[in-house]
Design a protein around this motif. Sequence first.
Motif, PDB file in Angstrom:
ATOM      1  N   GLN A   1       2.141  12.948   5.406  1.00 19.95           N
ATOM      2  CA  GLN A   1       1.470  13.660   4.308  1.00 19.95           C
ATOM      3  C   GLN A   1       2.230  14.934   3.942  1.00 19.95           C
ATOM      4  OE1 GLN A   1      -1.302  12.567   2.679  1.00 19.95           O
ATOM      5  NE2 GLN A   1      -1.165  10.730   3.921  1.00 19.95           N
ATOM      6  N   GLN A   2       2.651  15.680   4.961  1.00 18.05           N
ATOM      7  CA  GLN A   2       3.427  16.902   4.745  1.00 18.05           C
ATOM      8  C   GLN A   2       4.364  17.085   5.920  1.00 18.05           C
ATOM      9  OE1 GLN A   2       1.206  20.499   4.102  1.00 18.05           O
ATOM     10  NE2 GLN A   2       3.046  21.757   4.061  1.00 18.05           N
ATOM     11  N   GLY A   3       5.637  17.273   5.643  1.00 18.44           N
ATOM     12  CA  GLY A   3       6.618  17.447   6.695  1.00 18.44           C
ATOM     13  C   GLY A   3       6.869  18.907   7.007  1.00 18.44           C
ATOM     14  N   ALA A   4       7.638  19.142   8.050  1.00 16.17           N
ATOM     15  CA  ALA A   4       7.970  20.503   8.459  1.00 16.17           C
ATOM     16  C   ALA A   4       9.035  21.130   7.561  1.00 16.17           C
ATOM     17  CB  ALA A   4       8.455  20.504   9.905  1.00 16.17           C
ATOM     18  N   TYR A   5       9.818  20.288   6.881  1.00 14.55           N
ATOM     19  CA  TYR A   5      10.910  20.774   6.031  1.00 14.55           C
ATOM     20  C   TYR A   5      10.628  20.421   4.578  1.00 14.55           C
ATOM     21  CZ  TYR A   5      13.413  21.461  10.346  1.00 14.55           C
ATOM     22  OH  TYR A   5      13.776  21.893  11.589  1.00 14.55           O
TER      23      TYR A   5
ATOM     24  N   ASP B   1       0.308   9.648  -4.435  1.00 17.35           N
ATOM     25  CA  ASP B   1      -0.622   9.919  -3.346  1.00 17.35           C
ATOM     26  C   ASP B   1       0.143  10.331  -2.086  1.00 17.35           C
ATOM     27  OD1 ASP B   1      -2.675   9.155  -5.059  1.00 17.35           O
ATOM     28  OD2 ASP B   1      -2.604   7.077  -4.372  1.00 17.35           O
ATOM     29  N   LEU B   2       1.318   9.744  -1.901  1.00 14.52           N
ATOM     30  CA  LEU B   2       2.280  10.192  -0.885  1.00 14.52           C
ATOM     31  C   LEU B   2       3.452  10.805  -1.637  1.00 14.52           C
ATOM     32  CD1 LEU B   2       2.357   7.173   1.605  1.00 14.52           C
ATOM     33  CD2 LEU B   2       1.470   9.471   2.052  1.00 14.52           C
ATOM     34  N   SER B   3       3.889  11.974  -1.205  1.00 12.77           N
ATOM     35  CA  SER B   3       4.969  12.688  -1.902  1.00 12.77           C
ATOM     36  C   SER B   3       6.355  12.167  -1.546  1.00 12.77           C
ATOM     37  CB  SER B   3       4.905  14.175  -1.562  1.00 12.77           C
ATOM     38  OG  SER B   3       5.203  14.366  -0.183  1.00 12.77           O
ATOM     39  N   GLY B   4       6.445  11.393  -0.460  1.00 12.48           N
ATOM     40  CA  GLY B   4       7.750  10.968   0.044  1.00 12.48           C
ATOM     41  C   GLY B   4       8.207  11.826   1.205  1.00 12.48           C
ATOM     42  N   ALA B   5       7.379  12.798   1.611  1.00  9.37           N
ATOM     43  CA  ALA B   5       7.728  13.681   2.739  1.00  9.37           C
ATOM     44  C   ALA B   5       7.963  12.849   4.000  1.00  9.37           C
ATOM     45  CB  ALA B   5       6.619  14.697   2.989  1.00  9.37           C
ATOM     46  N   VAL B   6       8.970  13.255   4.767  1.00 12.85           N
ATOM     47  CA  VAL B   6       9.281  12.585   6.025  1.00 12.85           C
ATOM     48  C   VAL B   6       9.374  13.617   7.142  1.00 12.85           C
ATOM     49  CG1 VAL B   6      10.442  10.591   4.984  1.00 12.85           C
ATOM     50  CG2 VAL B   6      11.784  12.616   5.591  1.00 12.85           C
ATOM     51  N   SER B   7       9.223  13.128   8.368  1.00 14.39           N
ATOM     52  CA  SER B   7       9.258  13.987   9.553  1.00 14.39           C
ATOM     53  C   SER B   7      10.000  13.245  10.656  1.00 14.39           C
ATOM     54  CB  SER B   7       7.821  14.293   9.981  1.00 14.39           C
ATOM     55  OG  SER B   7       7.804  15.054  11.170  1.00 14.39           O
ATOM     56  N   VAL B   8      10.760  13.983  11.447  1.00 15.92           N
ATOM     57  CA  VAL B   8      11.560  13.376  12.504  1.00 15.92           C
ATOM     58  C   VAL B   8      10.886  13.496  13.867  1.00 15.92           C
ATOM     59  CG1 VAL B   8      13.793  13.647  11.366  1.00 15.92           C
ATOM     60  CG2 VAL B   8      12.922  15.506  12.772  1.00 15.92           C
ATOM     61  N   GLY B   9      11.060  12.450  14.687  1.00 14.70           N
ATOM     62  CA  GLY B   9      10.685  12.472  16.093  1.00 14.70           C
ATOM     63  C   GLY B   9      11.982  12.380  16.879  1.00 14.70           C
TER      64      GLY B   9
ATOM     65  N   ASP C   1       0.826  -1.210   0.000  1.00 13.26           N
ATOM     66  CA  ASP C   1       0.000   0.000   0.000  1.00 13.26           C
ATOM     67  C   ASP C   1       0.861   1.262   0.000  1.00 13.26           C
ATOM     68  OD1 ASP C   1       0.844  -0.603   2.651  1.00 13.26           O
ATOM     69  OD2 ASP C   1      -0.855   0.486   3.511  1.00 13.26           O
ATOM     70  N   LEU C   2       1.932   1.255   0.789  1.00 14.25           N
ATOM     71  CA  LEU C   2       2.819   2.424   0.814  1.00 14.25           C
ATOM     72  C   LEU C   2       3.584   2.567  -0.499  1.00 14.25           C
ATOM     73  CD1 LEU C   2       4.262   2.335   4.440  1.00 14.25           C
ATOM     74  CD2 LEU C   2       2.568   3.901   3.486  1.00 14.25           C
ATOM     75  N   ARG C   3       4.073   1.444  -1.033  1.00 15.41           N
ATOM     76  CA  ARG C   3       4.777   1.491  -2.317  1.00 15.41           C
ATOM     77  C   ARG C   3       3.870   2.061  -3.402  1.00 15.41           C
ATOM     78  NH1 ARG C   3       7.253  -2.813  -0.324  1.00 15.41           N
ATOM     79  NH2 ARG C   3       5.728  -4.329  -1.005  1.00 15.41           N
ATOM     80  N   GLU C   4       2.633   1.561  -3.453  1.00 18.50           N
ATOM     81  CA  GLU C   4       1.697   2.037  -4.476  1.00 18.50           C
ATOM     82  C   GLU C   4       1.390   3.521  -4.290  1.00 18.50           C
ATOM     83  OE1 GLU C   4      -2.682   1.076  -6.407  1.00 18.50           O
ATOM     84  OE2 GLU C   4      -2.034  -0.049  -4.649  1.00 18.50           O
ATOM     85  N   ALA C   5       1.157   3.961  -3.061  1.00 17.97           N
ATOM     86  CA  ALA C   5       0.865   5.376  -2.797  1.00 17.97           C
ATOM     87  C   ALA C   5       2.046   6.265  -3.187  1.00 17.97           C
ATOM     88  CB  ALA C   5       0.499   5.576  -1.329  1.00 17.97           C
TER      89      ALA C   5
END
Length: 176
Positions: free
Chosen positions: A137-141, A96-104, A87-91
């Motif tokens: 969906q959308q990261g801070a950077y 549908d997913l831009s590839g945006a990432v976010s850190v914790g 599902d993630l690969r297809e998105a």
Amino acid sequence: TTTRTGNTLAGVAVPYGEFSHVLHDRPRAYRERFTRGAMNPNPETVMLYGHDPSGVPLGRVAAGSLRFQDTPAGLMFELDLPESRADLREALERGDLSGAVSVGFYVETDGDEWQNKTNPAVRTVRSAELVELSIVQQGAYENAAGELKRRNAKHSTKPDRSSKKSLPTLSRTRAS
């Protein structure tokens, strides 16, 4: 026959020196940036989807399925996506997913500096422990994102008569 294996999401986890969008997770709005080498992954650092720790991690440093490399531009990452997460690969493939990432992360003692005389305030992180990286969906950077890379594995004794030409790589830019 050709089967698709080795799906890897790779890109920038933390772009050094870049300001985040304005963040509102504290009483006062602020923008954040990381100095080079500020983010410290460890063997327990995981990749999640949407910062949700309740599911199975998509990768873990200790397992070798999540890797980081510090570069002058930022902390780079590679994630071997689990085969079960089609599902993630297809998105990602469909956009549908831009590839945006976010850190914790947790800031280490005296690991950040605040400039409160600006509007919004500015936080500069010099030292932090990277707990998790999430596909979001959308990261801070704006430049914290990955691209899905796919390797093909041949499972045939017949010679490959397909064209050896490679398709051009398309690059995506996000509107500000």
